[in-house]
Design a protein around this motif. Structure first.
Motif, PDB file in Angstrom:
ATOM      1  N   UNK A  17       1.481   6.298  10.723  1.00 23.85           N
ATOM      2  CA  UNK A  17       1.542   5.123  11.606  1.00 23.85           C
ATOM      3  C   UNK A  17       0.150   4.570  11.935  1.00 23.85           C
ATOM      4  N   UNK A  18      -0.795   5.385  12.398  1.00 26.19           N
ATOM      5  CA  UNK A  18      -2.143   4.851  12.660  1.00 26.19           C
ATOM      6  C   UNK A  18      -2.804   4.283  11.405  1.00 26.19           C
ATOM      7  N   UNK A  19      -2.512   4.896  10.231  1.00 27.08           N
ATOM      8  CA  UNK A  19      -3.113   4.382   8.997  1.00 27.08           C
ATOM      9  C   UNK A  19      -2.588   2.979   8.702  1.00 27.08           C
ATOM     10  N   UNK A  20      -1.285   2.772   8.897  1.00 31.94           N
ATOM     11  CA  UNK A  20      -0.715   1.445   8.652  1.00 31.94           C
ATOM     12  C   UNK A  20      -1.304   0.429   9.629  1.00 31.94           C
ATOM     13  N   UNK A  21      -1.471   0.839  10.879  1.00 35.39           N
ATOM     14  CA  UNK A  21      -2.028  -0.067  11.895  1.00 35.39           C
ATOM     15  C   UNK A  21      -3.457  -0.473  11.526  1.00 35.39           C
ATOM     16  N   UNK A  42       0.803  -1.225   0.000  1.00 38.03           N
ATOM     17  CA  UNK A  42       0.000   0.000   0.000  1.00 38.03           C
ATOM     18  C   UNK A  42       0.837   1.276   0.000  1.00 38.03           C
ATOM     19  N   UNK A  43       1.887   1.294   0.799  1.00 38.13           N
ATOM     20  CA  UNK A  43       2.681   2.527   0.898  1.00 38.13           C
ATOM     21  C   UNK A  43       3.326   2.870  -0.442  1.00 38.13           C
ATOM     22  N   UNK A  44       3.726   1.826  -1.194  1.00 39.93           N
ATOM     23  CA  UNK A  44       4.361   2.071  -2.486  1.00 39.93           C
ATOM     24  C   UNK A  44       3.366   2.716  -3.457  1.00 39.93           C
ATOM     25  N   UNK A  47       5.754   0.684   7.613  1.00 41.64           N
ATOM     26  CA  UNK A  47       5.247  -0.687   7.515  1.00 41.64           C
ATOM     27  C   UNK A  47       5.172  -1.242   8.926  1.00 41.64           C
ATOM     28  N   UNK A  48       4.078  -1.914   9.256  1.00 42.86           N
ATOM     29  CA  UNK A  48       3.964  -2.515  10.599  1.00 42.86           C
ATOM     30  C   UNK A  48       3.474  -3.945  10.508  1.00 42.86           C
ATOM     31  N   UNK A 105       0.553  -4.094   7.497  1.00 41.32           N
ATOM     32  CA  UNK A 105      -0.008  -3.006   6.687  1.00 41.32           C
ATOM     33  C   UNK A 105       1.027  -1.901   6.531  1.00 41.32           C
ATOM     34  N   UNK A 106       0.761  -0.992   5.602  1.00 44.93           N
ATOM     35  CA  UNK A 106       1.723   0.092   5.382  1.00 44.93           C
ATOM     36  C   UNK A 106       0.997   1.354   4.954  1.00 44.93           C
ATOM     37  N   UNK A 107       1.691   2.457   5.034  1.00 45.03           N
ATOM     38  CA  UNK A 107       1.103   3.743   4.617  1.00 45.03           C
ATOM     39  C   UNK A 107       2.224   4.700   4.254  1.00 45.03           C
ATOM     40  N   UNK A 108       1.902   5.632   3.364  1.00 48.11           N
ATOM     41  CA  UNK A 108       2.857   6.675   2.993  1.00 48.11           C
ATOM     42  C   UNK A 108       2.128   8.007   3.024  1.00 48.11           C
ATOM     43  N   UNK A 109       2.791   9.022   3.497  1.00 44.16           N
ATOM     44  CA  UNK A 109       2.237  10.376   3.405  1.00 44.16           C
ATOM     45  C   UNK A 109       3.401  11.321   3.190  1.00 44.16           C
TER      46      UNK A 109
END
Lengths: 300, 741
Positions: free
Chosen positions: A284-288, A92-94, A203-204, A181-185
């Motif tokens: 971080x909360x988005x990845x969680x 997801x972050x990519x 990534x978490x 899960x992962x997230x990028x901002x």
């Protein structure tokens, strides 16, 4: 202004390597050119006798999923990554980072391999690949190797790869599994043109009941000459409950260990430091949250 | 025939639109001539230095190089639209004393002419220039100090321009004031960033004239400047504009014109040049950065009683149009309001920065930023709606400006504001009471929305004592009926669609459909002087000239002349300059009026601003072509949005650190408002052609303060500086404890 004398559209890896060998340092790889051409036009890089375009090599333009591993050709464009449903779930972050690179035109021609090979400390795609702990397959001195992605970065704009002799072929990394899960901002200005002020990929992996962090990888860039992981924060998170308090402790630690620099026309150090906190509180909360709903690969 | 509905007020398609979209239209850089040479310019490497020697031998020896020209080769080595204070080429051996000094990085030192562009580009860096550094001053206040280096021998304290206003009794004004607000407003440089960087060709035409093909804003002014520097008579120089890729004031001063003409004349061969974007950003002037201290007072019932301002403009190294730009800022810094007591001092100050000059609004936007922020702050201090406060103070037909005279008849500020406010949907009125309509809530808690208002006025034409004039000629062909109309008018179509308006106005004046009208323009060989495509003056001035020419031609037509030719020079009503002591003046003969209403969303954590909606209300007098007006409104709003929230020219010691569009950011399609509503009002200007007023700069004037007003509505914090980059917003919000979790 003439930027090159000869331009080859290579059709295979072997042909590319032969051309590089033949021109002995006078030929340079072009993989989209959204950075290279600007640098040449602005005079930061001399015109090139020969350019070898590798974006039409079939083996370099595929996105494959092999069970829990994703293999990404170096010449996949940012736009294709953005629109890949497989990657949206499994990396997801990519997807999020490639979706904000440059403007639409840049995303249509700029490639993920070009982004990494250019070795800027704040490439958006790069930042996410680091958080995904990707490896890169490279050809150096005619030999193929898999290398951890961070090894490719030797300094701002300085890559382990010599683009007149070496080749970046593809990337591999683990697809998100359940509890991952992962997230990028990122902070950017403005929306339509590149120039990241600060980007953050997270990534978490959570434990079985999703209550605690089991592991985390965080890349915030640019905060140094090369992209790097914020290992102090990663280590702190492991084993901690996935709560607001932990998040605030992570933010405080991140601001302590990250010392962003002032850049002449992007942002001052105090603004960047402030934004470290904002980005971590968002990513971080988005990845969680995403980690809690990731399905097993086989159930797709 | 009643042609009113046929020609005027009609959305006919802009001339050349298809050619521009398909790429067939030729701009100066697209034109090539047989046997042409290529030119490259060596700009100054220093912001302030004396050139003690220039060694051109290596450059001359470079293969393909035909010639290298330096200051010693320029017959009359000076130029300047108002004051000839800039050397054409800087260096020793000049015909003009003091031309051996470079005063900014825009200064041109030498030109290389070669058989190919590559050879010229390679050779230009082989020129060896010996500099003796001089102290650099880039701050206006430092430049005014007695100890500062003096940039021009005759200009003390580098004060190029100083205007005063002493109106009423300022002390009595303060005594009457129940509420006083004060602010320091700072605005930055802005780059024009037109699509087409400077380019041109020069050659000797069949009649031996030095012919310069270029994109500019006033063919006859370019002709005058080239002729002066080359020591030629006007009729020995010809200037032609092909298509012009945007101008916005940035093409008023000389860029490539003189050096092209110089090389073509000396070498007797065609010479061509195309600037890169970097050369364009370094090589031409910018919008004036201006710092304004303002202090205004009002009575409790919302009547302005006093305004005081000090206005400091950074002129950069040369005058360019600084006296006019700062004159506008001087006039407009008290806003379009009736203020019985005022004291203003305005300065234009030389520094070693790149020159400042004409840019859409011409000093008006900077002044409006201060004036409108002051009004919005006063409204808050008085607990009064900002629309209501303005309506109590706007200039009307019978009011007196701070320069002691009324506006020309037909003042509609009150109607533009009130009708715009209602139509925008941002405000509602009941009787005399006005109230903001609350914006829709933001999608999440980190973002806040607010609405804002600002208004403005802007003169049409240069004036301030200059006798505004414009020439046109109409030629009627046919026998029993008029079959074909040729209108000659030199006014530049810089992309705004002026020639389409000329066509419509000529058709209307003659009484034929537009299809029968042909426009001949952009060439000093075939036209008289029609003045500059600047100061929102083209429709107004050309329209009156075309009307006069049509009348004369029709008269000849009835006398059976075939073709019937009528020529006319329109002279605008007289104006006067500021009185040196009191500022008393009749500065202008016409104005356009504007009010804007905006909705913004700000992320209080990151400081990122999105302008969601803009409603821009204009009294255009008469919309000759409503769609072209909408185009101007949308373009002006986007350009002003860049100025307000994005565009940040970074300079250090006179150097530009971001001379590329990859680092100097202008709005893209992702950054523009989601909606721009053009509210076009038509209250005829009694002096305008068919009632038309100018309007091209007006949509630019009030946007920055309207955005600042909306940001205040969203956050409760005032922002007194543009550009409002995310960083400046965050730092200011944090001072007020906003955005901290």
């Amino acid at each position: 202004m003439q930027l090159w004398n000869r331009y080859f559209l290579a059709s295979s890896v072997d042909e590319t390597l032969e051309l590089l060998l033949q021109y002995d340092g006078q030929a340079r790889i072009i993989a989209g050119g959204t950075d290279l051409l600007i640098e040449m036009r602005e005079g930061h890089r001399p015109p090139q006798p020969v350019l070898v375009d590798i974006t039409a090599i079939p083996a370099l333009t595929t996105i494959e999923q092999d069970n829990d591993q994703i293999i990404l050709g170096a010449c996949v464009t940012h736009a294709r990554i953005t629109h890949s449903t497989a990657l949206q779930k499994r990396a997801t972050c990519l997807v999020e980072s490639c979706g904000v690179v440059g403007g639409p035109q840049v995303r249509n021609v700029g490639t993920i391999g070009g982004n990494v090979a250019h070795a800027l400390p704040a490439g958006d795609g790069t930042t996410s690949l680091v958080a995904l702990d990707a490896e890169a397959e490279v050809v150096i001195d005619g030999e193929r190797h898999w290398r951890p992605i961070l090894e490719l970065f030797q300094g701002p704009g300085v890559s382990l790869l010599d683009s007149t002799r070496d080749l970046l072929v593809r990337f591999r990394f683990q697809a998100h599994q359940p509890h991952e899960g992962s997230a990028f901002d990122r902070i950017m200005r403005p929306q339509g043109v590149a120039l990241p002020i600060l980007g953050c990929a997270v990534w978490v992996r959570l434990n079985a009941d999703n209550s605690h962090y089991e592991a985390a990888r965080i890349c915030i860039a640019p905060v140094g000459p090369t992209p790097r992981r914020i290992t102090a924060v990663e280590n702190m998170l492991a084993g901690c409950p996935a709560t607001e308090d932990t998040l605030e402790a992570a933010v405080a630690l991140a601001q302590e260990v990250i010392k962003p620099r002032t850049s002449k026309y992007r942002a001052t150090a105090p603004y960047r430091s402030e934004m470290v906190a904002v980005l971590l509180r968002r990513a971080l909360p988005a990845a969680v949250e995403r980690a809690k709903t990731t399905m097993p690969v086989t159930s797709q | 025939m009643t042609s009113q509905d046929v020609n005027i007020g009609r959305n006919i398609r802009r001339m050349g639109a298809v050619e521009k979209v398909t790429g067939e239209a030729l701009y100066p850089g697209d034109i090539d001539l047989k046997n042409q040479l290529w030119m490259k310019i060596r700009f100054s490497d220093r912001a302030h230095a004396r050139i003690t020697a220039i060694d051109t031998r290596q450059a001359e020896a470079h293969p393909g190089v035909v010639a290298v020209f330096t200051a010693a080769d320029v017959p009359v080595n000076e130029y300047g639209l108002l004051i000839p204070d800039q050397p054409v080429l800087c260096g020793p051996g000049s015909s003009k004393p003091g031309a051996d000094i470079v005063r900014c990085i825009s200064d041109q030192v030498a030109v290389v002419v070669a058989e190919t562009e590559q050879a010229a580009a390679a050779a230009v860096y082989l020129i060896d220039i010996t500099y003796e550094d001089l102290p650099v001053v880039t701050d206006v206040f430092a430049a005014m100090a007695d100890s500062a280096p003096q940039l021009h021998a005759e200009v003390e304290n580098n004060i190029q321009t100083h205007y005063r206003i002493r109106h009423g009794d300022i002390e009595q004004g303060w005594a009457q004031a129940d509420v006083i607000v004060e602010g320091e407003y700072i605005t930055g440089h802005q780059e024009h960033a037109y699509l087409q960087p400077e380019a041109g060709l020069s050659y000797l035409d069949d009649e031996g004239r030095v012919t310069v093909v270029v994109a500019g804003q006033w063919v006859h002014e370019d002709q005058e400047q080239v002729a002066h520097a080359l020591g030629l008579e006007h009729d020995q120089v010809r200037v032609i504009y092909p298509n012009i890729g945007g101008a916005f004031g940035g093409r008023e001063d000389m860029s490539v014109q003189i050096v092209l003409g110089l090389a073509a004349k000396k070498l007797q061969r065609p010479v061509k040049i195309i600037w890169s974007r970097e050369e364009s950003i370094i090589g031409h002037h910018k919008r004036h950065p201006i710092t304004i201290h303002a202090r205004w007072g009002a009575t409790r019932d919302g009547k302005l009683v006093a305004a005081e301002a000090e206005v400091f403009g950074d002129a950069g190294a040369y005058a360019y149009t600084t006296p006019k730009v700062m004159g506008n800022a001087h006039l407009m810094v008290c806003g379009p309001y009736e203020i019985p007591n005022a004291k203003v001092d305005t300065y234009g100050v030389y520094t070693n920065n790149v020159p400042s000059g004409a840019f859409r609004g011409f000093g008006g936007p900077q002044a409006a930023f201060a004036a409108e922020c002051q009004m919005n702050k006063l409204a808050e201090a008085l607990g009064m709606d900002p629309v209501e406060l303005r309506l109590r103070n706007v200039l009307r037909d019978d009011s007196v400006m701070v320069v002691g005279t009324p506006l020309p008849p037909g003042v509609t500020l009150d109607r533009v504001l009130a009708e715009g406010a209602v139509e925008s949907g941002f405000w509602q009125r009941s009787g005399d009471r006005w109230q903001r309509v609350p914006p829709n809530p933001a999608p999440d808690s980190t973002r806040r929305r607010g609405t804002g208002v600002a208004m403005g006025f802007k003169n049409i034409g240069f004036s301030f004592g200059y006798q505004e004039n414009s020439w046109a000629e109409i030629e009627l062909h046919g026998q029993a009926q008029i079959e074909r109309v040729v209108v000659r008018q030199a006014g530049a179509d810089v992309g705004q669609g002026a020639h389409t308006a000329f066509q419509q106005m000529a058709a209307e004046a003659v009484g034929v459909p537009v299809e029968k009208v042909e426009v001949v323009s952009h060439d000093t060989a075939f036209t008289g002087n029609s003045g500059s495509a600047s100061a929102s003056r083209m429709t107004f001035m050309a329209g009156n000239a075309i009307r006069g020419a049509a009348e004369a031609a029709l008269e000849k037509w009835t006398q059976e002349d075939r073709p019937a030719i009528g020529t006319y020079t329109y002279l605008a009503p007289k104006t006067s300059p500021f009185d040196p002591e009191t500022g008393q003046a009749t500065p202008n003969f016409a104005y356009g009026y504007v009010a804007q209403f905006v909705e913004v969303e700000v992320d209080v954590e990151t400081g990122q601003v999105e302008v969601l909606r803009v409603s821009s209300a204009h009294d255009v007098g008469k919309a000759i072509n409503p769609r072209l007006i909408e185009g101007q409104v949308e373009g002006g709003v986007v350009q002003a949005l860049g100025y307000a929230v994005m565009e940040n020219l970074v300079t250090r010691d006179g150097m530009i650190l971001n001379p590329y569009l990859s680092t100097y950011l202008i709005p893209t399609v992702w950054d523009i408002p989601h909606e721009v509503q053009s509210i076009i009002l038509e209250y005829a200007d009694p002096r305008g052609p068919w009632g038309a007023r100018g309007m091209a700069e007006m949509p630019y004037i009030p946007l920055a303060p309207a955005i600042a007003s909306a940001l205040h509505d969203a956050t409760g914090v005032w922002f007194d500086r543009v550009p409002l980059t995310p960083e400046t917003i965050v730092m200011k919000l944090r001072e007020h404890g906003i955005g901290v979790i």
